[in-house]
Design an enzyme around this catalytic site. Sequence first.
Site, mmCIF file in Angstrom:
data_model
loop_
_atom_site.group_PDB
_atom_site.id
_atom_site.type_symbol
_atom_site.label_atom_id
_atom_site.label_comp_id
_atom_site.label_asym_id
_atom_site.label_seq_id
_atom_site.Cartn_x
_atom_site.Cartn_y
_atom_site.Cartn_z
ATOM 1 N N TYR A 1 47.934 12.769 -84.441
ATOM 2 C CA TYR A 1 49.404 12.864 -84.315
ATOM 3 C C TYR A 1 49.976 11.900 -83.266
ATOM 4 O O TYR A 1 49.227 11.233 -82.581
ATOM 5 C CB TYR A 1 49.912 14.305 -84.183
ATOM 6 C CG TYR A 1 49.414 15.210 -83.083
ATOM 7 C CD1 TYR A 1 48.834 14.747 -81.928
ATOM 8 C CD2 TYR A 1 49.569 16.600 -83.217
ATOM 9 C CE1 TYR A 1 48.421 15.619 -80.931
ATOM 10 C CE2 TYR A 1 49.150 17.480 -82.222
ATOM 11 C CZ TYR A 1 48.580 16.977 -81.079
ATOM 12 O OH TYR A 1 48.178 17.830 -80.105
ATOM 13 N N GLU A 2 51.279 11.852 -83.190
ATOM 14 C CA GLU A 2 52.009 10.853 -82.366
ATOM 15 C C GLU A 2 51.682 9.428 -82.832
ATOM 16 O O GLU A 2 51.599 8.503 -82.036
ATOM 17 C CB GLU A 2 51.681 10.992 -80.872
ATOM 18 C CG GLU A 2 51.881 12.372 -80.286
ATOM 19 C CD GLU A 2 53.337 12.749 -80.007
ATOM 20 O OE1 GLU A 2 54.202 11.863 -80.052
ATOM 21 O OE2 GLU A 2 53.584 13.941 -79.775
ATOM 22 N N GLY A 3 51.483 9.264 -84.126
ATOM 23 C CA GLY A 3 51.061 7.969 -84.688
ATOM 24 C C GLY A 3 49.544 7.908 -84.622
ATOM 25 O O GLY A 3 48.963 8.100 -83.552
#
Length: 602
Positions: free
Chosen positions: A409-411
């Site tokens: 997550y978060e890219g």
Amino acid sequence: MSTDTTKKDLLRGGQFLVKETKCEDVFTPEDFNEEQKMMRDSVQEFVEREIWPHKEEFEKKNYALTEEVMRKAGELGFLGVAVPEEYDGLGMGFVSTMLVCDYISGATGSVATAFGAHTGIGTMPITLYGNEEQKKKYVPKLATGEWFGAYCLTEPGAGSDANSGKTKAVLSEDGKYYSISGQKMWISNAGFADVFIVFTRIEDDKNITGFIVENEEGNGISFGEEEKKLGIHSSSTRQVFFNETKVPVENMLSDRGNGFKIAMNALNVGRIKLAAASLDAQRRVTDLSVKYANDRVQFNTPIAKFGAIKSKLAEMATSAYVGEAASYRAAKNIEDRINIRLEEGSSHADAELKGVEEYAIECSILKVACSEDVQNCADEGIQVFGGMGFSADTPMESAWRDARIARIYEGTNEINRMLSVGMLVKKAMKGHVDLLGPATKVADELTGIPSMDKPDYSELFAEEKEMIGKLKKVFLMVAGSAVQKFGPQLEEHQQLLLAASDILIEVYMAESGILRAEKNAKRFGADSQKEQIAMAKLYLYHAVDTVNTKAKEGIASFAEGDEQRMMLMGLKRYTKYTNLPNIVALRNTISEKLTSENKYCF
Ligand SMILES: Cc1cc2nc3c(=O)[nH]c(=O)nc-3n(C[C@H](O)[C@H](O)[C@H](O)COP(=O)(O)OP(=O)(O)OC[C@H]3O[C@@H](n4cnc5c(N)ncnc54)[C@H](O)[C@@H]3O)c2cc1C
């Protein structure tokens, strides 16, 4: 650092690659002021009282427990550290907000995720992009934990390609509200959120638009079951369905079509905070492993005395130490940049947005490095515990499972790797970071005759700093030639970009470790810091290897014949130690300190 010095010396994001940084100019965890230390202590005390004793319960999908802990964190002000005082937050500086995120996150990934989703992507878009009415209405409730926030960007068909979402927002005939319909998935905190930041598309707009949506019954909002996940078992993750959900026009966040920008800027902060959130887990895992290794006896010997275990403990501590060094270095740069903008008259929101955006490259670097380090650390923690590490009765097993999400997550780490190099190249093109000049110098050096002068390595870290300079040249050589060769098509050469980003990451991390150890050696005396010095050297040694491998991979992918030979010769020169460090001795020094203190002690 006074603001005057700050203004003069503060490097721009990405400039670490082409400018030398003095150890006096970096902030390290040893620089925490009294207020920050008090904050750290109270967060640690909270974790030991409210989270760690319930560690097993967090593995049993007890979502209510996470919510309860979040509420208590709100009562103590931890959810509002980054929120300005006028909206009932504590209005603390960026370093302090990192510190809270760091120390609250180590006991379980479930709380780490709930905290990150609420304070970061759930609250921040309103603090930074909301208008005055929106901020007054929502932020105080979110800052105190009266309400919780969630961030709805991802959809079944729109993950990494976040701007491709299909959720629609249609304006009503009377122009008073939008009607939102669509499906969001993987939404952290969905099970108990009161407010959603929802990204939608209006008509056929190129870019998405953000809205603040309250979770009201009877307004077309429904939820999927809790996702069955590998880790972070008590973090609520659900799909959220919007079926003609009516949202007043006043709840549009920023302007129409600005949603992608909001989403990406929120992620910049999210990324560096995720790096921070990986640090305490590394410390905790290392700490528990040291204690276990001292206690566990095999062959009539505590396993901590075996070289194989010493090596693991030393490597685990080293990655935590360097992760801390790099994370707080970047955090202070961001804080200084924010302060400069505030002094120049920017609003809090604008100063914070621009301050973080300036260091977006470092945010991506840290996200990748720390999320991978925490996973490796937990993996080795399991190994130190042997069979017990594989058992759900010890915290190693859940630490390993919880760590895994940080790479997604978060890219994803692939996206962040490519972004880091892509952003750097863009900055160079805009003239914000001069890569061309230094890259041309390196190209000239490659065809010149190497200096035969005998270097003077008598000062602490003289050879290591020279090595960092050489690793920077490797990046400039590989990335510079690649940009020349492929121009704008470089982004199609993903494996080359990934190799270049690994070099970039290693340079930043290794340099940060050295600068921290050097600063501490200067102020506390080198003798008292011999383990820190050893960690900085150990990290660099691995970095040199990684840079060598990745550069070879990159060079071979686009250069042939004489050009390839020349670059490989340069690479050999730039990755060669004059005095090869005794890695075994370095590891022994580090692990002896850890085992004698019976804890992670740096
Ligand atoms: C537990 C959990 C919590 C989450 N919380 C939230 C939340 O609160 N809010 C929210 O909006 N989202 C949330 N997410 C979603 C998360 O941000 C996405 O899962 C992530 O961005 C990746 O998207 P994806 O899963 O669709 O993978 P994909 O985008 O399909 O990627 C699959 C693989 O392909 C790679 N890939 C994709 N595109 C490219 C490309 N252009 N070049 C090279 N490789 C590529 C990726 O790196 C990855 O390895 C959460 C996810 C999980 C698992």
